[in-house]
Design an enzyme around this catalytic site. Structure first.
Site, short mmCIF file in Angstrom:
data_model
loop_
_atom_site.label_atom_id
_atom_site.label_comp_id
_atom_site.label_asym_id
_atom_site.label_seq_id
_atom_site.Cartn_x
_atom_site.Cartn_y
_atom_site.Cartn_z
N LYS A 71 0.88 -1.15 -0.14
CA LYS A 71 -0.03 0.00 -0.08
C LYS A 71 0.76 1.29 0.15
O LYS A 71 2.09 1.36 0.71
CB LYS A 71 -0.93 0.03 1.16
CG LYS A 71 -1.86 1.04 1.35
CD LYS A 71 -3.11 0.41 0.66
CE LYS A 71 -4.08 1.49 0.32
NZ LYS A 71 -3.93 2.54 -0.77
N LYS A 95 4.76 2.04 8.73
CA LYS A 95 3.60 2.50 9.35
C LYS A 95 2.28 1.42 9.25
O LYS A 95 1.64 1.55 10.13
CB LYS A 95 3.16 3.64 8.30
CG LYS A 95 1.96 4.51 8.55
CD LYS A 95 1.59 5.57 7.70
CE LYS A 95 2.78 6.40 7.02
NZ LYS A 95 2.56 7.46 6.13
N LYS A 107 5.16 2.67 -2.61
CA LYS A 107 5.25 4.43 -3.10
C LYS A 107 5.55 4.40 -4.64
O LYS A 107 5.97 3.53 -5.39
CB LYS A 107 6.23 4.88 -2.31
CG LYS A 107 5.85 6.46 -2.06
CD LYS A 107 4.44 6.47 -1.17
CE LYS A 107 4.05 7.85 -0.91
NZ LYS A 107 3.20 7.92 0.35
N THR A 191 -6.21 11.62 7.13
CA THR A 191 -4.83 11.88 7.56
C THR A 191 -4.53 13.11 8.65
O THR A 191 -3.96 13.16 9.86
CB THR A 191 -3.77 12.13 6.41
OG1 THR A 191 -3.99 11.14 5.49
CG2 THR A 191 -2.13 12.06 6.93
N ASN A 222 -3.82 19.10 1.69
CA ASN A 222 -5.05 18.25 2.50
C ASN A 222 -4.65 17.79 3.71
O ASN A 222 -5.59 18.06 4.74
CB ASN A 222 -5.08 16.90 1.80
CG ASN A 222 -6.25 15.88 2.37
OD1 ASN A 222 -7.24 16.44 2.73
ND2 ASN A 222 -5.78 14.69 2.46
N SER A 354 -7.68 4.22 4.11
CA SER A 354 -7.49 3.49 2.89
C SER A 354 -7.81 2.04 3.08
O SER A 354 -8.41 1.43 2.34
CB SER A 354 -6.04 3.76 2.37
OG SER A 354 -5.99 5.24 1.76
#
Length: 421
Positions: A71, A95, A107, A191, A222, A354
């Site tokens: 992810k 994480k 990523k 987030t 954001n 997510s």
């Protein structure tokens, strides 16, 4: 806002090495976890509005798959390079493990300034990049999400592109989508909401009142704007914010709802041109060094370094961005008694929701926003409690405690699965 002199992948490896040493990890496990498992570089053509063709470079890196599919976000930014993507993928592994969701880390990124593209060029670039990396993507393999320079619309184009290849709609191939095509309620704010919760929890531990707590936020995208807005609602005083247009300071507190409304009206959601009584314009570096109770770096990596750590005057740092503080700065800040809630904990709200979106997409069963926010709070506060307890028990910084928990979980998964011959 970023420092190109510091290699983020070397920073990520140093952080891992410190945890691996304390955990006494075997050499073979260290060797596996210290580098990404897969790296894909693509150079792809995009037809521009004027009829010319430009070739762009993009990356997708998968760091570790031992705990599940990988992810991680997709970043569009001029400073993207392979080492930045490697670092961000590694941080995603830790994480996900820290908040105990069944993912590894990945990523992606494209070297591009999206603000220089028309909407048509942005769509064509996105669909071509998605096609180039589609060999890696899938709900059971690799699930991207938004990051710097991308948004829900970009995610919708990626989902549609993969779905066209498959011949049927695949909503779970990506998260951070618009709600009307399978996105999750609460994802956009997730987030920033996680950052707010970490400020709240640390304030409780430090016996601070949230009312009037002086907060500085670097980054008003954001993450930063959402965190600032939610903390403003709790009674905190947001005295400084910054984005790519510069810094904005008011000792009596900024009108965050008005600033958010202003950016919503701008083409690229920047504060450029914002004016209000009592608001001073300052540089981004001056903003980081303002005297405050809480500093939230929510922009890019390598913002607090050995060069400016001595001048940071916050009492608490809550990392909204990935990798905003270098190891050299960590050491200086620690000696000065400044507490840091690390990125792999503080900004994990996005990947938690997510995960909820992915589950909802697979099951075609959706929760309401209250359910999402309650589940997010339970998971991230639970992870915070574990990190805080270990840090207190072992008398170590929160970052190291978080790494010990996360790296051990990933190492255990690799050990249990073994090495395929």
């Amino acid at each position: 806002m970023t420092s190109h002199q510091i290699n983020p992948f070397h920073v990520a490896q140093r952080q891992f090495d410190q945890a691996a040493e304390m955990l006494n990890l075997p050499d073979d496990i260290r060797a596996i976890l210290r580098v990404p498992q897969r790296e894909l570089t693509v150079n792809f053509p995009v037809q521009m509005d004027d009829g010319t063709t430009q070739v762009f470079t993009g990356y997708r890196v998968q760091h570790n798959l031992s705990r599940g599919p990988v992810k991680g976000g997709i970043r569009y930014h001029p400073s993207v390079d392979i080492d930045e993507v490697r670092a961000l993928a590694m941080w995603m592994t830790w994480k996900c493990a820290l908040v105990n969701i069944p993912y590894g880390g990945a990523k992606g990124g494209v070297i591009v300034d999206p603000k220089q593209l028309s909407i048509g060029e942005l769509e064509r670039l996105t669909r071509r990049f998605a096609t180039e990396i589609s060999i890696l993507l899938g709900p059971e393999k690799d699930i991207p999400a938004p990051d710097v320079g991308t948004n829900a619309q970009v995610m919708a184009w990626i989902m549609d592109t993969i779905s066209m290849h498959r011949g049927y709609t695949v909503p779970a191939v990506i998260t951070g989508k618009p709600v009307n095509v399978g996105g999750s309620l609460g994802r956009v704010e997730a987030t920033g909401r996680g950052v707010m919760l970490m400020v709240r929890e640390m304030a409780r531990k430090l016996d601070w009142s949230l009312e009037g707590l002086r907060i500085v936020v670097q980054g008003f995208g954001n993450v930063g704007s959402t965190a600032a807005y939610l903390l403003h609602q709790l009674g905190c005083k947001i005295i400084g914010v910054a984005d790519a247009s510069g810094g904005y300071y008011c000792a009596h507190g900024l009108d965050i709802p008005a600033m958010r409304a202003y950016t919503d009206r701008q083409s690229f959601h920047l504060l450029e041109g914002y004016q209000a009584p009592g608001v001073e314009r300052i540089s981004g570096s001056e903003l980081l060094e303002l005297e405050c109770d809480v500093l939230i770096p929510a922009a890019l990596e390598n913002q607090i370094t050995g060069n400016n750590a001595e001048r940071i005057r916050a009492k608490l740092i809550v990392e909204g961005a990935n990798g905003p503080t270098t190891p050299d700065a960590d050491a200086i800040l620690g000696e000065r008694g400044i507490i840091i809630v690390p990125d792999i904990l503080a900004n994990a709200g996005g990947v938690i929701v997510s995960y909820f979106e992915w589950v909802q997409g697979l099951q075609e069963f959706f929760w309401d926003e209250q359910d999402i926010n309650e589940k997010l709070e339970r998971i991230i506060v639970g992870a915070f409690d574990q990190v805080y307890a270990m840090a207190t028990q072992r008398q170590i910084p929160l970052r190291l405690a978080a790494y010990l928990l996360a790296v051990q979980r990933v190492a255990d998964a690799n050990t249990t699965r073994g090495v395929y011959p």
